[in-house]
Design an enzyme around this catalytic site. Sequence first.
Site, PDB file in Angstrom:
ATOM      1  CG  ASP A 180      -2.836  52.571 -23.341  1.00  7.50           C
ATOM      2  OD1 ASP A 180      -3.456  54.059 -23.176  1.00  7.50           O
ATOM      3  OD2 ASP A 180      -2.695  51.899 -23.566  1.00  7.50           O
ATOM      4  CE1 TYR A 308      -8.744  49.853 -24.865  1.00  8.90           C
ATOM      5  CE2 TYR A 308      -7.003  48.479 -26.255  1.00  8.90           C
ATOM      6  CZ  TYR A 308      -7.082  50.025 -25.770  1.00  8.90           C
ATOM      7  OH  TYR A 308      -6.310  50.612 -25.779  1.00  8.90           O
ATOM      8  CG  HIS A 363      -1.570  58.693 -24.388  1.00  6.10           C
ATOM      9  ND1 HIS A 363      -2.689  58.105 -23.215  1.00  6.10           N
ATOM     10  CD2 HIS A 363      -1.617  57.711 -24.832  1.00  6.10           C
ATOM     11  CE1 HIS A 363      -2.420  56.180 -23.146  1.00  6.10           C
ATOM     12  NE2 HIS A 363      -2.298  56.536 -24.418  1.00  6.10           N
TER      13      HIS A 363
END
Length: 385
Positions: A180, A308, A363
Amino acid sequence: MNHAPIPFSLRVADEDIADLKARLARTRFPDQAPGDAWQFGTDVTYLRDLVDYWRDDFDWRAQEAALNAFPQFEVGLHGIRLHYLHIEGNGPAPMPLLLLHGWPGSVFEFLEIIPRLTDPARFGGDPRDAFTVVVPSLPGYGLSFSPNQPRFDVPAMADCVFDLMRDVLGYERFGVQGGDWGAAVASRLAYARADAIIGVHVNLLSAVSRDPAAYPNPTDDERRYLDELARWTQEEGGYIAIQGTRPQSLAFGLTDSPAGLAAWIVEKFQAWSDCGGEPERAISRDRMLADIAFYWFTGSINASFWPYYGRLHGAVILPPGDTISVPAAHAAFPREMIRPPHSAAERVFTDLRQWTVMPKGGHFAALEQPELLADDVRTFFGTLR
């Protein structure tokens, strides 16, 4: 700030635990939209049961003790108090390894994999493959957060953890592994600090382009990747737009409501893990709640959104067209959310030495399949010792 590490042990105040339970008891739940469970987000029935368990049965102190079983430290760096674990390897010449989590993860992701890396002989491995492992809470995450501190995008995170490894801990060269955002930071280090990086191992190919224009004559595998990416962006990518444009607004609800925080995070455990639709097939309920509670008690969810925002506003892992030349490896888990093919990866990683297609896992690789991931990390770095 002080650059001398200070030993640290986590102890959440009893009154903070009591406040959490009181808030959970007052949860207002929405109705369940008609349709399949999880079709529109977190299933209400599942969350009711999870909230009840969190309030009445979850043992935070046991999870806290599991974290405190590892040596932890805090150090002043880049205007913040950086929290990290530092575990010496049990072997003749342990390689320093920087281990990096992502969102919505934390250092709790790594509690099962750390011993497999620092003491491989305990698990039937070769002590010569041991690592000395450094596991920071990424800046803005968990215990690397204090209210009103500076925010960090991926390049800033990479600079901070690099200075931890070099200036604080004295490692001139080290390996790095991540998933990630941890994979993004690892890739940034491999690009910007190549001389210091022995090798980079990732289980998400964050540095590979997601722009269709980067594939003017796509192979069949690249076309499959772009089609999957388009579907994923449409159905799963809304959180990126929200967290990348209006993180402050979202943070009010998730900072005030533990049930809201759990709903936001557990939906990612369900959607991104290899769980067949039931998150606890892949990750234990207690470990999921430890991660969620860590965000709650530290109040770090707002700052955790910042990568983000940074990505949508110009922060890059590496400039378009540039490449990463250090030895690289990728662990390809079948239920990873975004799966670029080998041909796309080698356009960025010009020395891609290992590509392991995993039989299972998603993930959250270190949580779901710590043995598979640890074995792959040891195999790759074993060729670089």
